[in-house]
Design an enzyme around this catalytic site. Structure first.
Site, short mmCIF file in Angstrom:
data_model
loop_
_atom_site.label_atom_id
_atom_site.label_comp_id
_atom_site.label_asym_id
_atom_site.label_seq_id
_atom_site.Cartn_x
_atom_site.Cartn_y
_atom_site.Cartn_z
N LYS A 116 0.83 -1.15 0.00
CA LYS A 116 0.18 0.00 -0.09
C LYS A 116 0.72 1.19 -0.03
CE LYS A 116 -3.64 -2.30 0.27
NZ LYS A 116 -3.11 -3.63 -0.41
N LYS A 157 -3.22 1.61 8.89
CA LYS A 157 -3.49 0.21 7.86
C LYS A 157 -2.35 -0.64 7.47
CE LYS A 157 -5.86 1.91 4.26
NZ LYS A 157 -6.21 2.53 3.09
N GLY A 163 -9.05 -6.29 2.31
CA GLY A 163 -10.13 -7.11 2.98
C GLY A 163 -10.41 -6.20 4.55
N LYS A 236 -16.52 -4.66 2.43
CA LYS A 236 -17.81 -4.20 1.69
C LYS A 236 -18.93 -5.44 1.55
CE LYS A 236 -14.45 -2.69 -1.73
NZ LYS A 236 -13.59 -3.10 -2.93
N GLU A 289 -5.89 2.65 -2.91
CA GLU A 289 -5.16 1.45 -3.03
C GLU A 289 -5.57 0.85 -4.51
OE1 GLU A 289 -6.16 -1.00 0.37
OE2 GLU A 289 -7.48 -2.13 -0.84
N ASN A 291 -6.13 -2.82 -6.27
CA ASN A 291 -6.29 -4.44 -6.37
C ASN A 291 -5.91 -4.86 -7.48
OD1 ASN A 291 -9.05 -3.52 -4.41
ND2 ASN A 291 -7.55 -4.59 -3.49
N ARG A 293 -5.96 -7.67 -9.24
CA ARG A 293 -6.72 -8.87 -9.40
C ARG A 293 -8.39 -8.65 -9.89
NH1 ARG A 293 -10.04 -8.72 -4.88
NH2 ARG A 293 -9.23 -7.76 -3.11
N ARG A 339 -23.61 -9.25 -0.83
CA ARG A 339 -22.86 -10.41 -0.48
C ARG A 339 -23.60 -11.20 0.66
NH1 ARG A 339 -16.54 -8.30 -0.37
NH2 ARG A 339 -16.79 -6.74 -2.05
#
Length: 497
Positions: A116, A157, A163, A236, A289, A291, A293, A339
């Site tokens: 990060k 952080k 996550g 999230k 940040e 991600n 992926r 989710r």
């Protein structure tokens, strides 16, 4: 094009990748741990390979075993999904060294954007707005100095984080030492890296991210934004495309998209990736940040753009050129994703593993369910308790929300607790309907919906009523032979039903 691809993951994302591979005529290889032997991704794949014990450190995180499975099954490429090894630069490098294609960015890009603090430096160099923060891990004294100079609250952080793990809000200096210790301990367990950096905390910020896709030939486009502000414990749980805020101020999509592409290009990035931003109440956005992926919430982007991100990932990894220009991207309608977790939202979101004794899935127009469970399957306690992602599309946001509520009403899961009912309450909340979203929304939701406290004297009156009722019934029942009362026998019988 590849003939066979191994999926180095489990659960719903493994199922999702298998489906795209099957449509492309590519054979799939699943990997599984001891407790996942009967999982849906294993049952759906063309081939499967056991990689170890239930603990992820002995199975899904074992680079040597994943690569050995790929070699034994003749897989030419590996799709990492999300989580586990998906953002591990050493894994991507090991695939490169083994002559197996990693379906994602290069190990160098992952290394640059996976840290990060390194990602912050890259974004700054690219001219992308970044929140005030430290450029490396900090000691307690350095964290104190940052808090004193920038003011509290601040956010701790994990340097290697993701996550929501290794993240702590600190409202006053007196809490800093224990928060830093806890964050470092959690980061060490989750990422094997205890380093913690500090950022200025933006109150009532929105979390909005930009989906990118680029090929190996320097061509990159953004696929618009996703609103990810509804979070619990920095994770999230509800995502939308488009963002209600960006829908009101459409110029933000272009500005954030261009800023995201600049940051990604600075890292030499290709394949799918997501740049995350925090947006303050004045609509100023800051790089958070990247991600490196596929994101959990990618279905809402697919529903609104009509694109298959997994197919694009595979085609690009096989050497193909991106078949899209920025002007080709169109956004149609609105999508909402919930989710579905095996957890108890009203008990601190504690996981709730167990066996699904009944499962009835929602269906109908505009409803997509990316799941990994079936009736009779036991949710293991060793992994994230995500059961499925319910993604719904409709012509506009109010219709998408109404359709989501209808789908949630049709969703019936028994044998475990889930957050399905909780989502219905969120989607029906006036603040959510109005689009007044921020990362502290769920905490405020619980504060607004606290059970009313009884007026003074009610407890005393209830105790007196109970005493009068007890006295009117006469003396207590004589214990039955063996020392058990009828009341106790009845209670035990009820418990054993």
């Amino acid at each position: 094009m590849f003939r066979k691809v191994l999926i180095a993951n489990r659960g719903e994302i493994a199922v999702r990748v298998i489906r795209s591979l099957r449509e492309m005529g590519i054979a799939s290889v699943a990997v599984y741990s001891d407790v996942d032997r009967t999982s849906l991704h294993v049952r759906m794949a063309d081939e499967a390979s056991h990689v170890g014990a239930a603990a992820s450190s002995e199975s899904y995180l074992r680079i040597d075993r994943i690569l050995d499975a790929a070699r034994r099954h003749g897989a030419e490429a590996i799709h990492p999904g999300y989580g586990f090894l998906s953002e591990n630069a050493d894994f991507a490098a090991a695939c490169e060294d083994a002559g197996i294609v990693f379906i994602g960015p290069s190990s160098a890009s992952i290394r640059m954007m996976g840290s990060k603090t390194a990602a912050r430096r890259t974004a700054l160099a690219a001219g992308t707005p970044v929140l005030p923060g430290t450029e490396c891990g900090v000691t307690l004294e350095q964290a104190r100095d940052f808090g004193r100079s920038h003011g509290f609250p601040i956010l701790l952080k994990a340097v290697a984080g993701g996550g929501g793990k290794g993240m702590r809000r600190v409202d006053r200096e007196a809490d800093l030492e224990s928060a830093l210790r806890d964050a470092a301990s959690e980061a060490e367990r989750a990422f094997r890296n205890p380093e913690i950096y500090v950022e200025r905390l933006v109150e009532r910020a929105r979390h909005i991210e930009i989906q990118l896709i680029g090929d190996r030939y320097g061509h990159m486009v953004h696929l618009g934004e996703r609103e990810c502000s509804i979070q619990r414990r920095h994770q999230k749980v509800i995502e939308e495309c488009p963002s209600p805020l960006v829908a009101l101020h459409p110029e933000m999509r272009h500005e954030m998209g261009e800023a995201a592409i600049r940051a990604a290009r600075a890292a030499g990035y290709y394949n799918a990736g997501t740049v995350e931003f925090l947006v303050d109440q004045d609509r100023r956005f800051y790089f958070l940040e990247m991600n490196t992926r596929l994101q959990v919430e990618h279905p809402v982007t697919e529903l609104v753009t009509g694109l298959d991100l997994v197919r694009l990932q595979v085609e690009i990894a096989a050497g193909g050129r991106l078949p899209l220009r920025q002007e080709d991207i169109a956004w149609r309608g609105s999508a909402v994703e919930c989710r579905i977790y095996a957890e108890d939202p009203f008990n601190g979101f504690l996981p709730y593993p167990g066996t699904l004794t009944r499962l009835s899935r929602p269906m109908g127009p505009g409803v997509r369910l990316d799941g990994c469970v079936y009736q009779g399957w036991t949710v293991p306690m060793e992994y994230d308790p995500l059961l499925a992602k319910l993604a719904v599309w409709a012509g506009d946001r109010p219709e998408a929300i109404a359709r989501s509520i209808r789908a949630l009403r049709e969703y019936d899961v028994e044998g475990i607790r889930t957050n399905i009912g909780f989502f219905r309450q969120i989607l029906e909340d006036p603040e959510f309907l109005a689009g007044h979203l921020h990362t502290g929304f769920i905490d405020e939701f619980f504060a607004r919906h606290k059970a009313p406290q009884p007026p003074p004297g009610v407890r005393t009156a209830a105790a007196l009523a109970a005493a009068i009722h007890s006295a009117a019934r006469g003396p207590a029942e004589t214990p039955r032979p063996g020392g058990c009362s009828r009341w106790l026998d009845t209670g035990r019988s009820d418990l054993l039903r």
